[in-house]
Design an enzyme around this catalytic site. Structure first.
Site, PDB file in Angstrom:
ATOM      1  N   GLY A 104       1.568  -2.913  -6.197  1.00 53.37           N
ATOM      2  CA  GLY A 104       1.457  -1.579  -5.623  1.00 53.37           C
ATOM      3  C   GLY A 104       0.096  -0.979  -5.928  1.00 53.37           C
ATOM      4  O   GLY A 104      -0.900  -1.255  -5.256  1.00 53.37           O
ATOM      5  N   GLY A 105       0.045  -0.174  -6.986  1.00 55.36           N
ATOM      6  CA  GLY A 105      -1.175   0.565  -7.330  1.00 55.36           C
ATOM      7  C   GLY A 105      -2.448  -0.273  -7.337  1.00 55.36           C
ATOM      8  O   GLY A 105      -3.470   0.133  -6.764  1.00 55.36           O
TER       9      GLY A 105
ATOM     10  N   SER B 296       3.791  -2.813 -11.882  1.00 56.90           N
ATOM     11  CA  SER B 296       2.586  -2.553 -12.683  1.00 56.90           C
ATOM     12  C   SER B 296       1.808  -3.824 -13.009  1.00 56.90           C
ATOM     13  O   SER B 296       1.176  -3.907 -14.059  1.00 56.90           O
ATOM     14  CB  SER B 296       2.935  -1.775 -13.960  1.00 56.90           C
ATOM     15  OG  SER B 296       3.531  -0.541 -13.628  1.00 56.90           O
TER      16      SER B 296
ATOM     17  N   TRP C 299       0.818  -1.226   0.000  1.00 58.05           N
ATOM     18  CA  TRP C 299       0.000   0.000   0.000  1.00 58.05           C
ATOM     19  C   TRP C 299       0.842   1.263   0.000  1.00 58.05           C
ATOM     20  O   TRP C 299       0.313   2.360  -0.131  1.00 58.05           O
ATOM     21  CB  TRP C 299      -0.936  -0.013   1.221  1.00 58.05           C
ATOM     22  CG  TRP C 299      -2.197  -0.810   1.002  1.00 58.05           C
ATOM     23  CD1 TRP C 299      -2.466  -1.647  -0.047  1.00 58.05           C
ATOM     24  CD2 TRP C 299      -3.355  -0.833   1.842  1.00 58.05           C
ATOM     25  NE1 TRP C 299      -3.714  -2.196   0.091  1.00 58.05           N
ATOM     26  CE2 TRP C 299      -4.280  -1.705   1.255  1.00 58.05           C
ATOM     27  CE3 TRP C 299      -3.698  -0.216   3.043  1.00 58.05           C
ATOM     28  CZ2 TRP C 299      -5.533  -1.977   1.812  1.00 58.05           C
ATOM     29  CZ3 TRP C 299      -4.945  -0.475   3.618  1.00 58.05           C
ATOM     30  CH2 TRP C 299      -5.845  -1.347   3.002  1.00 58.05           C
ATOM     31  N   LYS C 300       2.148   1.116   0.196  1.00 61.18           N
ATOM     32  CA  LYS C 300       3.051   2.274   0.283  1.00 61.18           C
ATOM     33  C   LYS C 300       2.473   3.267   1.315  1.00 61.18           C
ATOM     34  O   LYS C 300       1.893   2.826   2.309  1.00 61.18           O
ATOM     35  CB  LYS C 300       3.246   2.904  -1.095  1.00 61.18           C
ATOM     36  CG  LYS C 300       3.636   1.867  -2.141  1.00 61.18           C
ATOM     37  CD  LYS C 300       4.167   2.461  -3.394  1.00 61.18           C
ATOM     38  CE  LYS C 300       4.371   1.364  -4.422  1.00 61.18           C
ATOM     39  NZ  LYS C 300       5.183   1.801  -5.556  1.00 61.18           N
TER      40      LYS C 300
ATOM     41  N   GLY D 108       5.179   1.434 -10.744  1.00 58.80           N
ATOM     42  CA  GLY D 108       4.345   2.638 -10.747  1.00 58.80           C
ATOM     43  C   GLY D 108       4.338   3.378 -12.075  1.00 58.80           C
ATOM     44  O   GLY D 108       3.873   4.513 -12.157  1.00 58.80           O
TER      45      GLY D 108
ATOM     46  N   GLU E 131      11.467  -6.943  -8.964  1.00 63.07           N
ATOM     47  CA  GLU E 131      10.750  -5.723  -9.320  1.00 63.07           C
ATOM     48  C   GLU E 131      11.649  -4.829 -10.171  1.00 63.07           C
ATOM     49  O   GLU E 131      12.455  -4.054  -9.613  1.00 63.07           O
ATOM     50  CB  GLU E 131      10.356  -4.954  -8.058  1.00 63.07           C
ATOM     51  CG  GLU E 131       9.406  -5.718  -7.157  1.00 63.07           C
ATOM     52  CD  GLU E 131       8.482  -4.776  -6.409  1.00 63.07           C
ATOM     53  OE1 GLU E 131       7.268  -4.968  -6.498  1.00 63.07           O
ATOM     54  OE2 GLU E 131       8.974  -3.836  -5.764  1.00 63.07           O
TER      55      GLU E 131
END
Ligand code: PEP
Length: 262
Positions: A238-239, A217, A14-15, A177, A171
């Site tokens: 992530g996103g 991504s 979630w950063k 991102g 990664e």
């Protein structure tokens, strides 16, 4: 994926996003869209202040929660730091280390990644160790050399029995991102290389037991192709992990026996 020898893991990063009050509604929505049978270990790596809310929301579900960083120290006068035993005390089972954002913005070195991984293992927490090349390194043909070096440095001095408890996340920095995903072939090639480095450092049994994730991504549209690769045992997301529907779709991508209703 290879479920015979290792765990499939979908971990959300979630950063520095969301508030504690948003965790429960997120988890409730996600639970409603999860496969009926457990197809993978699903982890939400949340910011430190959200850990108690995650622990409460996730209770009695098939989810686990994790952290995004840990101190190199175990206790003492280190203002602002959070130690591995403190995370273990909060029920944390997973923790990301060596994320490229920490390497870039917080000067995290390979030696620090190694110490953090060891501290987590000593506290009974699974480290999710991130490695990956920059665009410049890829374009110069240095991807394998650099990733090999990072894996060897991160695992230095860790015994085979403990390496089996680690997760490696490949990664590529240029894919994080950016919306620019590695192709399934590019991702598989590097994940396969990582496994062969582990095989060289330890042995074939150890190498085949380590879960290696792809991150960069990964989303609801490209997850199936990436997850179909033999050396990709899941994803660090992530996103897309911030949206229950997208995250659920990726989790469902690991449920081979349950066709996703499109
Ligand atoms: C990440 O930050 O670990 C990541 C993979 O981000 P994204 O999925 O947004 O590229």
């Amino acid at each position: 994926m290879n479920r015979k020898y290792r765990k499939t893991v979908i971990a959300g990063n979630w950063k520095m996003n969301k508030l504690a009050s948003e965790v429960k509604p997120f988890v409730e929505e996600l639970r409603g869209m999860m496969p009926k049978t457990k197809s993978c270990e699903t982890v939400l790596c949340v910011p430190y202040p959200l850990i108690p809310a995650a622990s409460k929301a996730i209770r009695d579900s098939r989810l686990a929660y994790g952290a995004q960083d840990v101190s190199v120290h175990d206790s003492g006068a280190y203002t602002g730091e959070v130690a591995a035993p403190m995370l273990a005390d909060l029920g944390v089972k997973y923790c990301i280390v060596g994320h490229s954002e920490r390497r870039e913005y917080h000067a995290e070195t390979d030696a620090m990644v190694n110490t953090k991984a060891k501290n987590l293992l000593a506290a009974g927490i699974t480290p999710i160790i991130c490695v990956g090349e920059s665009l410049d390194q890829r374009e110069k043909g240095l991807t394998m050399e650099y990733v090999d070096y990072q894996v060897k440095a991160a695992l230095a001095g860790i015994e085979a029995k403990d390496v089996k408890k680690c997760i490696i996340a490949y990664e590529p920095i240029w894919a994080i991102g950016t919306g620019r995903t590695a192709t399934a072939e590019q991702a598989e090639e590097v994940c396969c290389e990582i496994r062969s480095v582990i095989r060289g450092m330890y042995d074939a049994r150890t190498a085949r037991a380590v879960s290696i994730l792809y991150g960069g991504s990964m989303n609801a549209k490209n997850c199936d192709e990436l997850l179909a690769q033999p050396d990709i045992d899941g994803g660090l997301i992530g996103g897309a992990s911030l949206k229950p529907q997208d995250f659920a779709r990726i989790i469902c991508g690991t449920a081979l026996e349950e066709p996703w209703i499109r």
